[in-house]
Design an enzyme around this catalytic site. Structure first.
Site, PDB file in Angstrom:
ATOM      1  N   LYS A  38       0.842  -1.203   0.000  1.00 37.64           N
ATOM      2  CA  LYS A  38       0.000   0.000   0.000  1.00 37.64           C
ATOM      3  C   LYS A  38       0.879   1.256   0.000  1.00 37.64           C
ATOM      4  O   LYS A  38       2.071   1.184   0.316  1.00 37.64           O
ATOM      5  CB  LYS A  38      -0.926  -0.021   1.216  1.00 37.64           C
ATOM      6  N   ARG A 136     -10.353   0.082  15.095  1.00 33.00           N
ATOM      7  CA  ARG A 136     -10.220   0.842  13.852  1.00 33.00           C
ATOM      8  C   ARG A 136     -11.407   0.449  12.972  1.00 33.00           C
ATOM      9  O   ARG A 136     -12.379   1.173  12.903  1.00 33.00           O
ATOM     10  CB  ARG A 136      -8.873   0.539  13.189  1.00 33.00           C
ATOM     11  N   HIS A 165      -6.207  -7.352  13.299  1.00 30.93           N
ATOM     12  CA  HIS A 165      -4.985  -6.534  13.252  1.00 30.93           C
ATOM     13  C   HIS A 165      -4.624  -6.136  14.675  1.00 30.93           C
ATOM     14  O   HIS A 165      -5.502  -5.778  15.465  1.00 30.93           O
ATOM     15  CB  HIS A 165      -5.228  -5.297  12.373  1.00 30.93           C
ATOM     16  N   ARG A 221       1.124 -10.985   7.068  1.00 32.51           N
ATOM     17  CA  ARG A 221       1.014  -9.781   6.222  1.00 32.51           C
ATOM     18  C   ARG A 221       2.157  -8.836   6.585  1.00 32.51           C
ATOM     19  O   ARG A 221       2.104  -8.158   7.599  1.00 32.51           O
ATOM     20  CB  ARG A 221      -0.307  -9.045   6.490  1.00 32.51           C
ATOM     21  N   TYR A 265      14.613  30.712   6.482  1.00 32.95           N
ATOM     22  CA  TYR A 265      13.465  31.431   7.042  1.00 32.95           C
ATOM     23  C   TYR A 265      13.600  31.607   8.549  1.00 32.95           C
ATOM     24  O   TYR A 265      13.900  30.654   9.272  1.00 32.95           O
ATOM     25  CB  TYR A 265      12.173  30.645   6.778  1.00 32.95           C
ATOM     26  N   CYS A 312      13.320  24.159   4.036  1.00 33.68           N
ATOM     27  CA  CYS A 312      12.335  24.812   3.160  1.00 33.68           C
ATOM     28  C   CYS A 312      11.554  23.740   2.387  1.00 33.68           C
ATOM     29  O   CYS A 312      11.805  22.554   2.527  1.00 33.68           O
ATOM     30  CB  CYS A 312      13.031  25.741   2.176  1.00 33.68           C
ATOM     31  N   ASP A 314      11.615  23.058  -0.809  1.00 34.45           N
ATOM     32  CA  ASP A 314      12.363  22.377  -1.871  1.00 34.45           C
ATOM     33  C   ASP A 314      13.869  22.402  -1.670  1.00 34.45           C
ATOM     34  O   ASP A 314      14.605  21.928  -2.537  1.00 34.45           O
ATOM     35  CB  ASP A 314      12.066  23.048  -3.223  1.00 34.45           C
TER      36      ASP A 314
END
Ligand SMILES: *Cc1c(COP(=O)(O)O)cnc(C)c1O
Length: 372
Positions: A38, A136, A165, A221, A265, A312, A314
């Protein structure tokens, strides 16, 4: 594309194969192995990981969403794919069309699934999710047998499996874990009494696969361990896993700054003396969480360098130790080995206040991948 930017992740598929074989060796012969791929295989690339895992002995695949499963089908993967969550009723036609194995956690979904299957004259395999304490999704353990009995003769449906689970499988000696196992055992026993015997019974995630062999039942799993990452520090010494993902970048800019000059920053970091600062072309949009600002290191020529200033979106900066002369294009490792030094995903996860799972997913979202 993969070379248009000097930041990328490397995915060692041979390590995936090693991890599958190593984990399978912990289970009894005949135990099925589900490779959980997943979230784009936890950021590693679902199709490549799925193919490698199946080639190394995995029997089935597990994903979270219908889209993830359809993408794998689109890659030509025809093996059994499980949807680990109950998907919306509106997705049932797609589930059947792509021969996916749905999770059933509610009667509404089961009834809709049976009706659609009957309408097109099919019988659909499903796995019943039993909630033994994680709270859940799932049918409560004490109601599971009655729920299963109610669906036993429902047209169009066949219960191929039942699963639960664990919430605390990664915590050694945990009583809540024992409680979940007891609840599960009781539910399975009641089902058998009612003549409901699903061929596949499963429960174990990576942590339980490694730490609790009594919960292997007929299938395990594994997600995180497939990627060579440990579900908990307690499993480090229990199994020989090889890390699959490493994170690389090249220096994009180098400059000298003076004493008292700030970086990035907010100028949250200031130089105590004149120093050299290098910039890398990756940031929090690539998975380098902003919470790691001023708290992480990177490797250059096998030397640890301190990251400085706020990370930052990027880009990020690090201080170049005196004595190390760097130029644009030099190779930097954020996760992985360089020379005799290594930075593991867990070190960064600790710096970010999160777990290796989340970091791996995040690193996989924007950066190009190179498969080894
Ligand atoms: C994600 C998931 C797993 C895999 O868990 P890991 O801790 O990564 O091994 C197993 N089962 C279910 C139902 C899951 O959602």
């Amino acid at each position: 594309m993969a070379y248009a930017r000097h930041a990328h992740i490397e995915v060692d598929l041979a390590a995936v194969a090693h991890n599958v074989r190593t984990l399978k060796a912990l289970t009894a012969p005949g135990t099925l192995f589900m490779a959980v791929v997943k979230a784009d295989a936890y950021g590693h690339g679902a199709a490549a990981v799925a193919r490698t895992a199946l080639g190394a002995g995995a029997d089935r695949l597990g994903v979270a969403t219908v889209e993830e499963a359809i993408d794998l089908r689109g890659e030509g993967i025809s093996e059994t794919i499980h949807l680990l969550s109950e998907v919306p009723v509106s997705a049932i036609a797609l589930v059947i069309e792509h021969s996916l194995i749905p999770t059933v956690a509610t009667r509404e979904f089961a009834v809709a699934l049976g009706r659609e299957a009957t309408r097109i004259d099919r019988v659909v395999d499903y796995h019943l999710k039993v909630d033994t304490g994680m709270n859940r999704i799932g049918v409560k353990a004490e109601d599971a047998a009655e729920f299963a009995r109610g669906l036993k003769d429902f047209p169009g449906l066949r219960m191929e499996g039942v699963f639960t689970h664990f919430a605390t499988a990664d915590t050694p000696g945990d009583w809540d874990f024992e409680g979940q196992v007891e609840q599960y055992e009781r539910a399975l026993e009641q089902m058998r009494t009612d003549g409901v015997r699903p061929p596949i019974v499963h429960a174990a995630n990576s942590a339980a696969t490694i730490l609790h062999p009594e919960t292997h039942y007929s299938m395990v799993r594994c997600g995180i361990a497939l990627y060579g990452l440990h579900p908990d520090k307690s499993t480090y010494t229990r199994v020989d896993l090889r890390p699959v993902m490493s994170v690389h970048a090249r220096v994009s800019f180098v400059k000298r700054i003076g004493m008292g000059d700030g970086v990035s920053y907010g100028l949250t970091w200031r130089a105590a003396a004149p120093t050299t600062i290098a910039t890398l072309p990756l940031g929090y949009a690539d998975g380098v969480h902003r919470t790691m600002s001023n708290r992480m290191q990177v490797l250059v020529r096998g030397t640890r360098c301190q990251q400085v200033g706020r990370i930052c979106m990027d880009q990020l900066m690090f201080e170049v130790p005196s004595g190390l002369s760097l130029t644009v294009g030099d190779e930097v490792v954020l996760v992985g080995a360089q020379g005799d030094e290594r930075i593991v995903m867990d070190e960064l996860a600790d710096a970010a206040g999160t777990i290796n799972y989340e970091l791996a997913c995040a690193f996989g979202m924007r950066m190009p991948r190179r498969f080894l």
